[in-house]
Structure formats: C-alpha cells, structure tokens
Design a protein around this motif. Structure first.
Motif, PDB file in Angstrom:
ATOM      1  N   SER A   1       1.616   6.607  -6.793  1.00  0.00           N
ATOM      2  CA  SER A   1       0.386   6.829  -7.424  1.00  0.00           C
ATOM      3  C   SER A   1       0.428   8.181  -8.170  1.00  0.00           C
ATOM      4  O   SER A   1      -0.599   8.227  -9.178  1.00  0.00           O
ATOM      5  CB  SER A   1      -0.637   6.464  -6.223  1.00  0.00           C
ATOM      6  OG  SER A   1      -0.667   7.873  -5.487  1.00  0.00           O
TER       7      SER A   1
ATOM      8  N   PHE B   1     -11.400   2.194 -10.698  1.00  0.00           N
ATOM      9  CA  PHE B   1     -12.530   2.553 -10.212  1.00  0.00           C
ATOM     10  C   PHE B   1     -12.637   3.518  -9.080  1.00  0.00           C
ATOM     11  O   PHE B   1     -13.527   4.160  -8.692  1.00  0.00           O
ATOM     12  CB  PHE B   1     -13.207   1.148  -9.768  1.00  0.00           C
ATOM     13  CG  PHE B   1     -13.339   0.167 -10.609  1.00  0.00           C
ATOM     14  CD1 PHE B   1     -14.523   0.204 -11.453  1.00  0.00           C
ATOM     15  CD2 PHE B   1     -12.222  -0.733 -10.755  1.00  0.00           C
ATOM     16  CE1 PHE B   1     -14.544  -0.877 -12.504  1.00  0.00           C
ATOM     17  CE2 PHE B   1     -12.322  -1.674 -11.860  1.00  0.00           C
ATOM     18  CZ  PHE B   1     -13.518  -1.710 -12.871  1.00  0.00           C
ATOM     19  N   PHE B   2     -11.540   3.693  -8.454  1.00  0.00           N
ATOM     20  CA  PHE B   2     -11.326   4.790  -7.158  1.00  0.00           C
ATOM     21  C   PHE B   2     -10.379   5.765  -7.433  1.00  0.00           C
ATOM     22  O   PHE B   2      -9.699   6.332  -6.741  1.00  0.00           O
ATOM     23  CB  PHE B   2     -10.933   4.055  -5.946  1.00  0.00           C
ATOM     24  CG  PHE B   2     -11.948   2.949  -5.433  1.00  0.00           C
ATOM     25  CD1 PHE B   2     -12.685   3.448  -4.531  1.00  0.00           C
ATOM     26  CD2 PHE B   2     -12.008   1.695  -5.848  1.00  0.00           C
ATOM     27  CE1 PHE B   2     -13.804   2.569  -3.946  1.00  0.00           C
ATOM     28  CE2 PHE B   2     -12.773   0.833  -5.293  1.00  0.00           C
ATOM     29  CZ  PHE B   2     -13.703   1.085  -4.596  1.00  0.00           C
TER      30      PHE B   2
ATOM     31  N   THR C   1      -6.014   4.698 -18.287  1.00  0.00           N
ATOM     32  CA  THR C   1      -6.280   3.318 -17.990  1.00  0.00           C
ATOM     33  C   THR C   1      -4.981   2.321 -18.615  1.00  0.00           C
ATOM     34  O   THR C   1      -4.902   1.386 -17.635  1.00  0.00           O
ATOM     35  CB  THR C   1      -7.475   3.188 -18.942  1.00  0.00           C
ATOM     36  OG1 THR C   1      -8.458   4.092 -18.302  1.00  0.00           O
ATOM     37  CG2 THR C   1      -7.903   1.692 -18.767  1.00  0.00           C
TER      38      THR C   1
ATOM     39  N   CYS D   1      -2.431   2.124 -15.571  1.00  0.00           N
ATOM     40  CA  CYS D   1      -2.865   1.508 -14.460  1.00  0.00           C
ATOM     41  C   CYS D   1      -2.780  -0.001 -15.082  1.00  0.00           C
ATOM     42  O   CYS D   1      -2.140  -0.870 -14.062  1.00  0.00           O
ATOM     43  CB  CYS D   1      -4.197   1.795 -14.053  1.00  0.00           C
ATOM     44  SG  CYS D   1      -4.501   3.487 -13.089  1.00  0.00           S
TER      45      CYS D   1
ATOM     46  N   LEU E   1      -5.022  -1.427  -9.898  1.00  0.00           N
ATOM     47  CA  LEU E   1      -6.371  -1.812 -10.821  1.00  0.00           C
ATOM     48  C   LEU E   1      -7.755  -1.494 -10.081  1.00  0.00           C
ATOM     49  O   LEU E   1      -8.571  -0.829 -10.589  1.00  0.00           O
ATOM     50  CB  LEU E   1      -6.630  -3.419 -10.911  1.00  0.00           C
ATOM     51  CG  LEU E   1      -5.697  -4.247 -11.497  1.00  0.00           C
ATOM     52  CD1 LEU E   1      -5.791  -5.675 -11.473  1.00  0.00           C
ATOM     53  CD2 LEU E   1      -5.607  -3.825 -13.041  1.00  0.00           C
ATOM     54  N   LEU E   2      -7.578  -1.296  -8.754  1.00  0.00           N
ATOM     55  CA  LEU E   2      -8.573  -0.462  -7.893  1.00  0.00           C
ATOM     56  C   LEU E   2      -8.803   0.874  -8.447  1.00  0.00           C
ATOM     57  O   LEU E   2      -9.877   1.541  -8.169  1.00  0.00           O
ATOM     58  CB  LEU E   2      -8.473  -0.594  -6.594  1.00  0.00           C
ATOM     59  CG  LEU E   2      -9.004  -2.221  -6.060  1.00  0.00           C
ATOM     60  CD1 LEU E   2      -8.703  -2.132  -4.612  1.00  0.00           C
ATOM     61  CD2 LEU E   2     -10.467  -2.358  -6.214  1.00  0.00           C
ATOM     62  N   ALA E   3      -7.327   1.419  -8.672  1.00  0.00           N
ATOM     63  CA  ALA E   3      -7.370   3.016  -8.956  1.00  0.00           C
ATOM     64  C   ALA E   3      -8.236   3.281 -10.205  1.00  0.00           C
ATOM     65  O   ALA E   3      -8.761   4.517 -10.377  1.00  0.00           O
ATOM     66  CB  ALA E   3      -6.001   3.332  -9.209  1.00  0.00           C
TER      67      ALA E   3
ATOM     68  N   LEU F   1      -3.074  -4.865  -7.350  1.00  0.00           N
ATOM     69  CA  LEU F   1      -4.393  -4.822  -7.130  1.00  0.00           C
ATOM     70  C   LEU F   1      -4.855  -3.336  -6.831  1.00  0.00           C
ATOM     71  O   LEU F   1      -5.934  -3.020  -7.532  1.00  0.00           O
ATOM     72  CB  LEU F   1      -4.757  -5.636  -5.897  1.00  0.00           C
ATOM     73  CG  LEU F   1      -4.572  -7.041  -5.959  1.00  0.00           C
ATOM     74  CD1 LEU F   1      -4.826  -8.067  -4.817  1.00  0.00           C
ATOM     75  CD2 LEU F   1      -5.587  -7.611  -7.165  1.00  0.00           C
ATOM     76  N   LEU F   2      -3.963  -2.660  -6.236  1.00  0.00           N
ATOM     77  CA  LEU F   2      -4.313  -1.150  -5.812  1.00  0.00           C
ATOM     78  C   LEU F   2      -4.334  -0.287  -7.103  1.00  0.00           C
ATOM     79  O   LEU F   2      -5.223   0.701  -7.435  1.00  0.00           O
ATOM     80  CB  LEU F   2      -3.428  -0.645  -4.994  1.00  0.00           C
ATOM     81  CG  LEU F   2      -3.800  -1.144  -3.683  1.00  0.00           C
ATOM     82  CD1 LEU F   2      -2.638  -0.539  -2.734  1.00  0.00           C
ATOM     83  CD2 LEU F   2      -4.972  -0.799  -2.963  1.00  0.00           C
TER      84      LEU F   2
ATOM     85  N   THR G   1       0.999  -1.333  -0.033  1.00  0.00           N
ATOM     86  CA  THR G   1       0.067  -0.143   0.079  1.00  0.00           C
ATOM     87  C   THR G   1       0.779   1.332  -0.176  1.00  0.00           C
ATOM     88  O   THR G   1       0.568   2.280  -0.733  1.00  0.00           O
ATOM     89  CB  THR G   1      -0.775   0.064   1.329  1.00  0.00           C
ATOM     90  OG1 THR G   1      -1.869  -1.033   1.245  1.00  0.00           O
ATOM     91  CG2 THR G   1      -1.809   1.197   1.150  1.00  0.00           C
TER      92      THR G   1
ATOM     93  N   MET H   1     -15.576   6.974  -6.101  1.00  0.00           N
ATOM     94  CA  MET H   1     -15.704   6.075  -7.234  1.00  0.00           C
ATOM     95  C   MET H   1     -16.136   6.555  -8.471  1.00  0.00           C
ATOM     96  O   MET H   1     -16.607   7.576  -8.613  1.00  0.00           O
ATOM     97  CB  MET H   1     -16.624   4.792  -6.860  1.00  0.00           C
ATOM     98  CG  MET H   1     -15.998   3.956  -5.803  1.00  0.00           C
ATOM     99  SD  MET H   1     -17.317   2.439  -5.671  1.00  0.00           S
ATOM    100  CE  MET H   1     -16.670   1.583  -7.064  1.00  0.00           C
TER     101      MET H   1
END
Length: 445
Positions: free
Chosen positions: A36, A337-338, A58, A61, A333-335, A330-331, A29, A223
């Motif tokens: 990020s 959507f978030f 996109t 990421c 990828l989540l980014a 994973l973060l 994290t 989101m």
C-alpha cells in the motif's frame, strides 16, 4: 449467502487447492497492506515531474485494481500488480527532469510500451521466455527476489543506510523505526513457529497498535472523497512520443516490465508451488494483466504497471488462488475512499526531511525474503555452468536494486558458460536471444 460462498469457492477452486475463503481474503489483505505504500510514494515521485498528486494517487489505485482483477479473474493467481518502483524514478528523474521531456509526452511513451507488451503477449513471445528458463535459473530468480525484498525491508525498516564509501552500512539501531522493525521480525517469527494462522496479518496489527503511542503511525481519519482524476486523465501525448528518440524510452519501459514481470511470476510461482514440471500453468493469462493495466494506467495518469514482489507476503499467508488478488483489487478501490486509514499503515514514518521508513511493513518483507531464500537448496551447486548464473542472479537483484538488472547478469553468462563447456546445444534458443537483448540494452543506453 452459503450458496454464494460455495459458488465463489468453485469459481476460484479454493478448496481444490487446499485453501479456504478466509485464508484467501487474509492473504489478499496482507498483500495490499504490504504494497500500500505505492499509493502515496507514486504520487510523491510523479509530483516532481509536474503531475498532480491527487490525480496520480487516484490513477495509481485504479490501475492497480485493474491489474489485480485481471490477474485474479483471468489467471487465478494470488499475484498483485501496481505501478512499479524504479521505473517511476526513471520516468521522473531521467526522462522528465533529466532530458526535459514534458510528462505528457513521457506518458505517451508509457502507453506505447503497453501496446508493445500486448503485442508480445498476443504473439506468446513472453510465454516462450518464461517456459524456456532452466530450472536452476528459475530457482535463482526465486531466491534472488527473496534476498531483494529482504534488502528492501532492511532499508525501509531503518536497519541499513547509505554510505558514500561502502555504499551501505548498518544504521543506528537505537532509532524507533529500527527497533520496531527488529521486534516485528521477532514477533512474526514466533507466531510462524507456533503455527498460528494469520501470523503475518496478526503481527502487522499488533505492531500498528503498538506504534501509535510512539508516533510511528498516525491516525489521519477514516474516510475521504477520492481525489479528482481530471489533471492527468487522457493528458498523454502519443504523437509526441512517436518521435524516434522517445521510442527508445518506450523500449526501456517495455524491457524493464518484460523481465520484472517474468521474474516475479517465476519467483512467486516457485514459492507458492504453482510451477508444474518447471512451467507455470496459464502463464499467458498471467501475462495479460500488466500489459493491459500499463496501457490503461497511462491513459489515467500513472507509470508502468508490473507484478509486485510483495505478493510473496500474501502467498506466505496462504494465498493460492486469484481470489486473493481480487481482494487486493477491492482494497485498492476502497483506498480511494479510505485513503487516511490506508496512509496510517502504508504512508510511512518521516525520520527526517529526506528519509521515509516503513517499520510496520518492513518486517513482513524480511520474513518473506527468508521464506523464499530457503529454495537455494534446490540449486545443483556441483554444476558450475548451472549454479554460477543462478548465483549471479541471486546476488545481482539486491545489489543492483532491480529484478531485471539482476536477471541480466545470469542470463548473459548462462549461454556463454554453457557454450564454453561444450554444451551449446543444451541451451534453448530463446536464452541466446535474451542474452543478446540484454547486451544491446546495456551497450546502447
């Protein structure tokens, strides 16, 4: 659940390396939060080359997630990957805007460089390079990266600024970003001294909350749907990139990634204690992710993917296995959507029209840089033919603002000074090859 966690522990050998699943998750994290900014900086740079902002975001990421997954699952190291800073500026300002080459053709050159990296990895040439580096050179790379990321932290935190006469100078310290950077360094330093677990992550969390009332970070929501990838997906022009002139550009992309990744693997590996008898175990596995992610990234619509020096932040937080890299993946990828939430920390603060500062992540870079600089005592300063090349690498990285260019200074001098001292046979043959490669790189471009 406990059986699944136990299986996860065995898969990544977390307990065997003295860690815990929680520590690895925290480390992954921290690495993501520290790196990020690339989610927003990359499309901002590439947009000036005529590319779609959302599509590049996109692609960035996805390419970063792919590289991190390959590193975590394949090599089991806590080293993150993402499109590299510096090479993206070369792509936009030199190749596209400077030479007038369409971004689709330039992206084809990135693809060719990725294929070249894959071939060099298959031939194990990259592995030979890393394993042939003398110990003092490896230490110099580690310390140099520490000084480099500290300098980046100073710049991103608003502590130093450009000056036409002296190149850099002390920035006004009465600005909010500079004050928060200094306070953040002090806070994390106190937490580390008190041996508080998760010191870096806690420090970032506290500084984020404290910065919100001052407008240094802004809540953009939680989101959103991922931006459409269509404008850049499979838009590269490989046939156009096969032109002789563009093969030279592809060679530059390959060369920079080759030594950026080598330097980061050695530097972070040294910091994390991964080197065994001066060598990085599973090094060939660790060299696959950037080559594959670079090739895939060019198909998606983003530039060269390389190992990130910000991984040192996760290692400092206790990351010792590839599970941390999987968490980072994973973060990323989540980014997708978030993105609004990720932008709150990694999006930066606009000091003025041309200046973006990162007062939340800058203190982390400074702290980690200090940790890595501690390795300087491992250099044999009594042997000038070893210490001087190492010193040039250390000082060269921050002053050239490049891992590869900083390494070049020491790599060129090393075989020369050794030969002049009558120790030519002590130098591995690959060091002569690297010196010639660097010389050709700078004398022909």
């Amino acid at each position: 659940m406990s059986r699944w966690l136990a299986s996860l522990d065995r898969r990544f050998r977390v307990s065997e390396r003295g860690g815990t699943l929680l520590t690895e998750a925290r480390a992954g994290t921290v690495t993501f939060l520290t790196a990020s900014y690339i989610i927003f900086v990359q499309p901002a740079v590439m947009m000036q080359a005529g590319m779609d902002f959302g599509a590049v975001m996109t692609a960035t990421c996805l390419a970063a997630a792919l590289g991190c997954l390959l590193m975590g699952l394949g090599a089991n190291y806590p080293i993150a990957l993402a499109p590299g800073m510096g090479i993206n500026f070369y792509f936009t300002y030199t190749v596209v805007m400077g030479q007038g080459i369409p971004w689709q053709v330039a992206m084809g050159a990135v693809f060719l460089s990725g294929i070249g990296l894959i071939l060099l990895t298959v031939l194990r040439f990259r592995e030979v390079i890393i394993n042939s580096l003398p110990n003092d050179i490896k230490v110099g790379i580690s310390v140099g990266i520490g000084l480099f990321i500290t300098f980046i932290g100073f710049v991103q935190g608003g502590i130093v600024m450009a000056h036409p006469g002296t190149l850099v100078q002390l920035a006004p310290l009465n600005t909010l970003p500079a004050l928060f950077t200094v306070v953040g360094v002090g806070l994390i330093g106190v937490l580390l001294q008190r041996k508080i677990k998760g010191a870096i992550l806690i420090g970032m969390g506290v500084m984020t909350l404290a910065a919100m009332p001052f407008g240094l970070v802004k809540f953009h929501g939680v989101m959103s749907l991922p931006p459409d990838l269509t404008p850049t997906f499979l838009q590269l022009d490989i046939r156009g990139a096969l032109d002789l002139g563009l093969l030279t550009i592809a060679a530059v992309f390959l060369f920079v990634d080759l030594f950026d990744t080598a330097g980061t693997l050695v530097g972070v590996g040294h910091q994390g204690g991964f080197l065994k008898d001066g060598r990085l175990p599973r090094v060939n596995r660790a060299l696959w992710p950037d080559s594959v992610a670079t090739t895939a990234g060019s198909l998606l619509g983003t530039t060269t993917v390389t190992c990130y020096i910000e991984s040192a932040a996760g290692v400092a937080e206790g990351g010792r296995t590839g599970l941390a890299s999987v968490v980072t993946a994973l973060l990323f990828l989540l980014a997708l959507f978030f993105a609004p939430l990720a932008k709150m920390i990694g999006g930066g603060y606009h000091l003025d029209h041309d200046t973006i500062l990162y007062p939340i992540t800058a203190p982390v870079l400074i702290i980690v840089g200090a940790m890595m600089a501690a390795n300087v005592t491992r250099i044999d300063w009594q042997e000038w033919d070893e210490a001087l090349p190492a010193f040039l690498i250390m000082i060269g990285m921050p002053l050239t603002y490049s891992i590869a260019d900083g390494m070049a200074l020491g790599f060129i001098l090393y075989p020369i000074i050794k030969a002049a001292c009558g120790k030519a046979k002590q130098v591995h043959w690959i060091m002569y090859v690297i010196a010639v490669m660097f010389l050709l790189r700078y004398l022909t471009v």
